[in-house]
Design an enzyme around this catalytic site. Structure first.
Site, short mmCIF file in Angstrom:
data_model
loop_
_atom_site.label_atom_id
_atom_site.label_comp_id
_atom_site.label_asym_id
_atom_site.label_seq_id
_atom_site.Cartn_x
_atom_site.Cartn_y
_atom_site.Cartn_z
N CYS A 31 -29.18 29.49 21.38
CA CYS A 31 -30.22 30.38 21.91
C CYS A 31 -29.64 31.76 22.18
O CYS A 31 -30.28 32.78 21.88
CB CYS A 31 -30.80 29.81 23.21
N ASP B 210 -21.10 30.12 10.00
CA ASP B 210 -20.42 29.15 10.86
C ASP B 210 -19.02 29.66 11.19
O ASP B 210 -18.32 30.19 10.32
CB ASP B 210 -20.35 27.78 10.18
N THR C 213 -22.72 18.39 17.57
CA THR C 213 -21.97 18.94 18.70
C THR C 213 -22.74 20.02 19.44
O THR C 213 -22.47 20.26 20.62
CB THR C 213 -20.62 19.53 18.23
N HIS D 3 -30.06 22.79 14.01
CA HIS D 3 -29.49 23.73 13.03
C HIS D 3 -29.30 23.03 11.70
O HIS D 3 -29.05 21.83 11.64
CB HIS D 3 -28.16 24.31 13.53
P1 AMP Z 1 -22.83 20.25 14.43
O1 AMP Z 1 -21.44 19.66 14.61
O2 AMP Z 1 -23.60 19.74 13.29
O3 AMP Z 1 -23.59 20.21 15.74
O4 AMP Z 1 -22.58 21.78 14.07
C1 AMP Z 1 -22.24 22.75 15.01
C2 AMP Z 1 -21.62 23.87 14.24
O5 AMP Z 1 -21.65 25.04 15.03
C3 AMP Z 1 -20.16 23.64 13.86
O6 AMP Z 1 -20.04 23.69 12.45
C4 AMP Z 1 -19.43 24.78 14.55
O7 AMP Z 1 -18.38 25.29 13.77
C5 AMP Z 1 -20.53 25.81 14.73
N1 AMP Z 1 -20.36 26.74 15.82
C6 AMP Z 1 -20.11 26.46 17.12
N2 AMP Z 1 -20.06 27.58 17.85
C7 AMP Z 1 -20.28 28.62 16.99
C8 AMP Z 1 -20.36 30.04 17.13
N3 AMP Z 1 -20.19 30.63 18.31
N4 AMP Z 1 -20.60 30.78 16.02
C9 AMP Z 1 -20.77 30.20 14.84
N5 AMP Z 1 -20.73 28.86 14.64
C10 AMP Z 1 -20.48 28.08 15.70
ZN ZN Z 2 -30.92 26.57 22.30
#
Ligand code: AMP
Ligand code: ZN
Length: 121
Positions: A14, A37, A102, A107
């Site tokens: 958000c 990412d 995570t 997304h």
């Molecule tokens: P998931 O594990 O499917 O929930 O994907 C979460 C993704 O968010 C992971 O691939 C992380 O590398 C990415 N991520 C987490 N924090 C950030 C951030 N600040 N900017 C860009 N990507 C992020």
């Molecule tokens: Zn959110």
């Protein structure tokens, strides 16, 4: 010590959609935001999110179907902006613990830029 985005009700994605946490933006419209990412798993690895906080695919329902439709329509728009995706890409959404989600703001990972290797399905 809590991170500043945990000190109110907005999650990290958000905050990214609101521009309160910096990101490498690749696309934005009224409903959607897409950014690179931070830990890329392919030469091109983009995250496409609804601006609205929807936790995961489990929360998709009639009330947010218009938003979800807009997010789906944004996928080819994002892909068309990235020359490296012209020969194809893969879209993944991890939903829940067993899938390794995570960040609990819906997304879609858009992956590409080279042949993707072995398919899971
Ligand atoms: P998931 O594990 O499917 O929930 O994907 C979460 C993704 O968010 C992971 O691939 C992380 O590398 C990415 N991520 C987490 N924090 C950030 C951030 N600040 N900017 C860009 N990507 C992020
Ligand atoms: Zn959110």
């Amino acid at each position: 010590l809590k991170r500043f985005w945990e000190e109110n009700n907005m999650c990290i994605f958000c905050k990214i959609a609101a521009g309160e946490i910096p990101s490498s933006k690749v696309y934005e419209d009224e409903f959607c935001f897409a950014f690179k990412d931070i830990n890329p798993q392919a030469p091109v690895h983009i995250l496409l999110i609804p601006k609205a906080h929807i936790e995961s695919m489990n929360e998709i329902n009639d009330d947010n179907a218009e938003i979800i439709g807009e997010v789906m329509k944004a996928i080819p728009k994002v892909a068309s902006l990235i020359p490296e995706l012209k020969d194809g890409y893969r879209v993944i959404s991890n939903c829940g613990k067993n899938a390794g989600q995570t960040v609990f703001h819906l997304h879609f990972h858009i992956l590409g830029g080279s042949e993707m290797g072995e398919k899971i399905v």
